[in-house]
Structure formats: structure tokens, C-alpha cells
Design an enzyme around this catalytic site. Structure first.
Site, short mmCIF file in Angstrom:
data_model
loop_
_atom_site.label_atom_id
_atom_site.label_comp_id
_atom_site.label_asym_id
_atom_site.label_seq_id
_atom_site.Cartn_x
_atom_site.Cartn_y
_atom_site.Cartn_z
N GLU A 183 14.37 13.76 -5.94
CA GLU A 183 14.50 14.36 -7.57
C GLU A 183 12.75 13.85 -7.13
O GLU A 183 12.34 13.33 -8.54
CB GLU A 183 15.67 13.70 -7.44
N GLU A 303 23.32 16.68 -3.60
CA GLU A 303 24.20 15.44 -3.89
C GLU A 303 24.69 15.72 -5.55
O GLU A 303 24.89 17.08 -6.18
CB GLU A 303 23.38 14.86 -4.50
#
Length: 570
Positions: A183, A303
Site C-alpha cells: 500500500e 488482500e
């Protein structure tokens, strides 16, 4: 005897079904659908496809604190990976956060004890025939995000970090993959273009460091994320440009998906997996497929889940979350994207080795190979003394309706129910028999059996209109005394007397579930959180409208005076 990991790749190349070992729950028809996506066309694509399905060892080696148990999970053991493999998973993503364990410049040496433990955990997973994706995790917001203002220092630390990891694992098999950074984000940037340039620099340095370390790293599959691991088209295009520049066939892309935000956290009235939430899902997977998969670049959904799960899985109503995961699995399978379930310890109990929500995992695991029929709801509310027929809309998802059951008893069409197209109407006689006695709560559970996949469960619930009472309290501890009478709270609106929105997220009257309010059925109350009162005008009455799943609405008024709160009915 376990298969060596390389045999997974050979089995995939030979066209063997990877779903043979899946533990599909009872009641499912286990014949898998044909996978519509094209067969892998490169060694990297074969590697990524062999990872399907995957699981995240979340909140463990990535935990910020004393050690891997700092965020509440037990120390990793061989038995945990053995059990994960037995659940049907073929890979595990191992997030690690290393900045807190690194020395000063210029070496940025990783604590040798920590590095040895990372290697030990990777070895444990590989020994259980699990492919491994190792990623640098919370470092993204702890120090790499400072790259705009500390460019050279951040780049030096990032380079040193991957030099140490690459050297430690240089001779490991191809069943170990590296992901550059989780991220990625940057503080104080002037816009996306600057962020794209910085991420391109990090990904390029990562690629150079690993490739130059030699050994098996010369052609190991390396995984590169989009900005924020987001799948907006601009993010995808920027990463695609990096792939073009690197011109390396052993690369894969990664993104994360936690659903359409209002649905994912239950805010702004996003209580259902409705057409908007569905379009957000399909649009995301279509963009990723068209940008990467269709151009020969394999993709890992590193994810996935729902953001409300950060608090607890009850933030989203059970049937709505099941529809989300069923649809997500279908989209991933038909677009050829490998999935890795985010699990911070709330899904698979790492001590008892059981799923905390077996029904949820049933829909996740069955979606790896087939579709399951669902319906517009998994709840039918019956009010005593006013029992009427009720209609549930079926979503066959390519299957067909077979039978409606009550336990093991097949109910009778024409008497207990009628089916007209997708409209399943439950007769008043049936509902009266099951829940017409005036008792509250779940009185029976009906099962819709489809031609394949999991059966859909419908709870028949006895209820009456919830009753609220006046109360006094403080902004730190205020609760509305509530007789739920079998009903279930879906969402809450908050408005001032002039009709304007009150409380956090002032752009919507519907407040965020659990963050601003939360039902406590066991204690007979609805909690109003401090976060709600923190953004309520002092002395201004706020009209709350509680929306229940039965369709009932009940109004309540609260007034904050300093830290004191008064609540009245109506």
C-alpha cells in the site's frame, strides 16, 4: 506425504485441477465450473496461478511493537501452516515490518534475530507446500512515505532493506515471491503525478536490487503494487508504464480490494450489497483484467475483505457479506486473478484451528471453483397477529432452484411456497406455523437448494416494533435503552431540527455503523459512541432515526450539553 512445491507448477502446466483438495462444506454440489479465463501463457503466469487461493498471515510479523505477538496473534508455528494448507490454500502472504528493527545509516542493518525469524517463518510455510509472497508492509506509512522530503535517506534505507532480504533468500526456490512495498503512499506530495514517479522509483530500485543479487533472484517472480494498491484506472496505467519500462517477463502486479466503501464500512445507508456495490466490484476486476491480465501480466489480489472487519465482522449483515464474497470469488476466477484473503486473526483461529465463521469461509472457499445461488435477503420477519405471505427474490447466479427445505423436510410447492420466475413467495400459512406464536427471535431456518454450489439459508424471525426509552448519560458513555423485540438494527440517521445532517460524515444523514453507534442486543441498548457526539453541535437537538432490518423505523432525540447527554423518545 506432501508434494514438493515445484510439483504445483508442473500440475498446473499439465492442466490438473487445483481444486481437488478443497474442503467444500456439506450441502454443496462439488462439481467445479469450467474456468472461463485463458490458460497461463508464461512461467510467471503459471507461478501466480499456482498460488490460487492464498491467505495472509496478517498482524503478525508486520505487527508494530515488541514482537510478532504484539497485535494479539500467537507466535507462528508449523502446525498453523499445516492447518492452512489443509483448508485448501496453496499460498501464504507473509507481511513483514522491518523499519523498527533497523539500525542507523548508512547500513540500516536489520536485527539479525528478526531477520532469522522471518527466514524461519518462510521456511515453515514452504515446508508445508505453501508458496510464499514476502512483502515489506507497514514500512510504507512508517518511513517510505517520507520520500518527498527525505528522498535520499528513504531510498538508501529501502535499497539496503531489499539488499539484505535478497541476499538472505537468493537461493530459495521459485515458490518464494517478493513484493516491493505494501500500500505505497507518500506524504506531502503535490498530486498523483509526483506519487506515481516516486513509486516508479521504488519499484525500479527494488527490481534492480533483487535481480543484481544473483542466484534464484535472477528470475524470481517479483510483485509490484499500484499506488495505494488501488485499482482506479490512473493507478493501473501508471504501474503498467513501469512494467513496460522494466520489460521483465517475471513480474506480476498486485492490488487490494475491500469493496465499495459505503457498503464496506456500513455508512451512508450502504447496508446492502446492492447494484452500486456490485458495479464497483465488477468494474474493478474488469479494469485490472483489461490493463494487466489481457496483456500477459499476471495479477495477485494481495488482500481482500471488507473494511468494517477492522472492527468486527458483524458490521455488515451476514447475508449481504456472503453475497459479496461469493461475487468476488466469481469475478476473480473469471478474470484470472489470484486471491489472497486478508486475515488479521479474526477469521481462522490460529490456536483452535477452526473458522470463527464457518458459513463465511464456506462461501469464500466454494467460490474458488463454482458459483452458488443467493437471494435478496437471508432474513424474513414475521409479526405475530399480522402474518402475511412474503416474497424473497432469488439470485441463482447461473444455477437453478431445486427445492425449499425446513431442516431435512422438503416443503411443498403450492402449499408452503410458490415460485414465479425468481420470486419465491413464502405462504402466510407456512410463516404463521413457523413464527406466528408471538415469540421473538429466530424461529426457524429455511434452506433454498440450488442445482449446484452452497444452499442459501433464510432465517424466519418473530418480531414486533422495537421500543426505546429515555435516558441520561455522558458523551463518553451514553446508551439508548432498547427492547429490540426480535428485530435487528441496520443503520441510523442523524439530523438537526432544520433537516441538516448531524454528526460525523456530514455529507450523509446515515452514520457509520459501530464507529458512531452500535446495537447491544444482549444488554438491551443501542450505544452512541463518543465519536458521534464529538461532531454534534452543543445544545442542538438531534433527531435519530433507527432503521431496522424488518423495515421498521423508530425515532429518538438526543441533546448534548457539554459532556452531558439527554435522550427522549420521538
Amino acid at each position: 506425504m506432501k508434494r514438493p512445491p515445484w510439483k504445483k507448477l508442473a500440475a498446473l502446466a499439465a492442466g490438473l485441477a487445483l481444486s481437488a483438495s478443497l474442503a467444500v462444506p456439506a450441502g454443496a454440489q462439488t462439481t467445479p465450473e469450467r474456468r472461463p479465463s485463458a490458460a497461463p501463457t508464461s512461467a510467471a503466469a503459471e507461478t501466480v496461478a499456482a498460488m490460487q487461493p492464498g491467505w495472509n498471515l496478517g498482524n503478525t510479523l508486520d505487527a508494530v511493537g515488541a514482537d510478532e505477538t504484539a497485535w494479539g496473534n500467537p507466535r507462528v508455528t508449523q502446525a498453523q501452516f499445516d492447518q492452512i494448507e489443509k483448508q485448501g490454500f496453496n499460498s501464504v502472504r507473509i507481511p513483514v515490518t522491518l523499519g523498527q528493527y533497523q539500525g542507523a545509516a548508512p547500513g540500516y542493518t536489520i536485527d539479525p534475530v528478526v531477520l532469522a525469524r522471518v527466514q524461519e517463518v518462510v521456511d515453515l510455510a514452504l515446508a508445508e507446500d505453501l508458496m510464499v509472497l514476502l512483502d515489506l508492509h507497514h514500512d510504507s506509512w512508517m518511513w517510505t512515505n517520507q520520500m518527498p522530503t527525505r528522498h535520499d535517506e528513504v531510498l538508501a534505507q529501502f535499497t539496503s532493506t531489499w539488499e539484505q532480504l535478497a541476499q538472505r533468500f537468493r537461493d530459495y526456490p521459485r515458490t518464494l515471491l517478493f513484493e516491493s512495498i505494501n500500500e505505497p503512499q507518500f506524504a506531502g506530495v503535490t498530486g498523483d503525478d509526483q506519487s506515481y514517479a516516486l513509486l516508479n522509483e521504488l519499484n525500479t530500485v527494488f527490481h534492480q536490487v533483487v535481480r543484481s543479487s544473483g542466484g534464484a533472484n535472477a528470475d524470481r517472480v517479483l510483485v509490484l503494487p499500484t499506488l495505494h494498491t488501488n485499482a482506479d484506472q490512473g493507478r493501473l496505467d501508471a504501474l503498467a508504464a513501469t512494467f513496460t519500462a522494466l520489460a521483465d517477463p517475471n513480474l506480476a502486479a498486485t492490488f487490494h480490494y475491500y469493496g465499495y466503501w459505503p457498503f464496506s464500512v456500513n455508512v451512508a445507508g450502504g447496508t446492502r450489497f446492492d447494484a452500486t456495490a456490485q458495479q464497483d466490484l465488477t468494474g474493478t476486476f474488469t479494469r485490472v483484467r483489461d490493463t494487466f491480465v489481457a496483456n500477459g501480466i499476471p495479477v495477485i489480489l494481495g488482500e481482500y475483505g471488507l473494511l468494517g472487519f477492522d472492527r468486527h465482522t458483524g458490521t455488515i449483515e451476514q447475508g449481504e457479506k456472503l453475497k459479496f464474497f461469493e461475487a468476488l470469488g466469481h469475478q476473480a476466477r473469471t478474470t484470472g486473478i489470484t486471491t489472497m484473503l486478508w486475515d488479521n486473526g479474526q477469521h481462522f483461529d490460529r490456536t483452535a484451528f477452526v473458522w470463527r465463521d464457518p458459513q463465511l469461509f464456506g462461501y469464500i472457499s466454494s467460490s474458488w471453483t463454482m458459483r452458488s445461488g443467493t437471494a435478496s435477503t437471508d432474513q424474513v420477519f414475521v409479526r405475530a397477529g399480522a402474518v402475511t405471505a412474503q416474497t424473497v427474490t432469488l439470485n441463482p447466479n447461473g444455477t437453478s432452484f431445486r427445492t425449499l427445505y425446513l431442516g431435512t423436510q422438503a416443503l411443498k410447492a403450492g402449499r408452503d411456497y410458490t415460485l414465479s420466475g425468481a420470486a419465491l413467495t413464502l405462504s402466510a400459512a407456512l410463516l404463521g406455523r413457523l413464527a406466528g406464536d408471538g415469540q421473538y427471535g429466530t424461529r426457524a431456518e429455511l434452506t433454498v437448494k440450488y442445482s449446484r454450489g452452497l444452499p442459501w439459508q433464510i432465517k424466519v424471525i418473530g418480531f414486533d416494533t422495537p421500543v426505546l426509552q429515555g435516558a441520561v448519560g455522558t458523551t463518553a458513555d451514553f446508551a439508548v435503552p432498547t427492547a429490540f423485540n426480535g428485530d435487528r438494527l441496520a443503520t441510523m440517521e442523524a439530523r438537526y431540527l432544520d433537516g441538516s445532517n448531524a454528526g460525523p460524515h456530514s455529507w450523509t444523514s446515515f452514520k457509520e455503523f459501530d464507529v458512531t453507534f452500535a446495537p447491544d442486543e444482549g444488554a438491551g441498548r443501542i450505544l452512541l459512541r463518543p465519536a458521534f457526539f464529538a461532531e454534534v453541535t452543543d445544545g442542538a437537538p438531534v433527531t435519530l432515526t433507527f432503521h431496522f432490518w424488518s423495515g421498521e423505523t423508530v425515532r429518538y432525540t438526543v441533546v448534548r450539553q457539554g459532556s452531558a447527554v439527554t435522550g427522549t423518545v420521538g
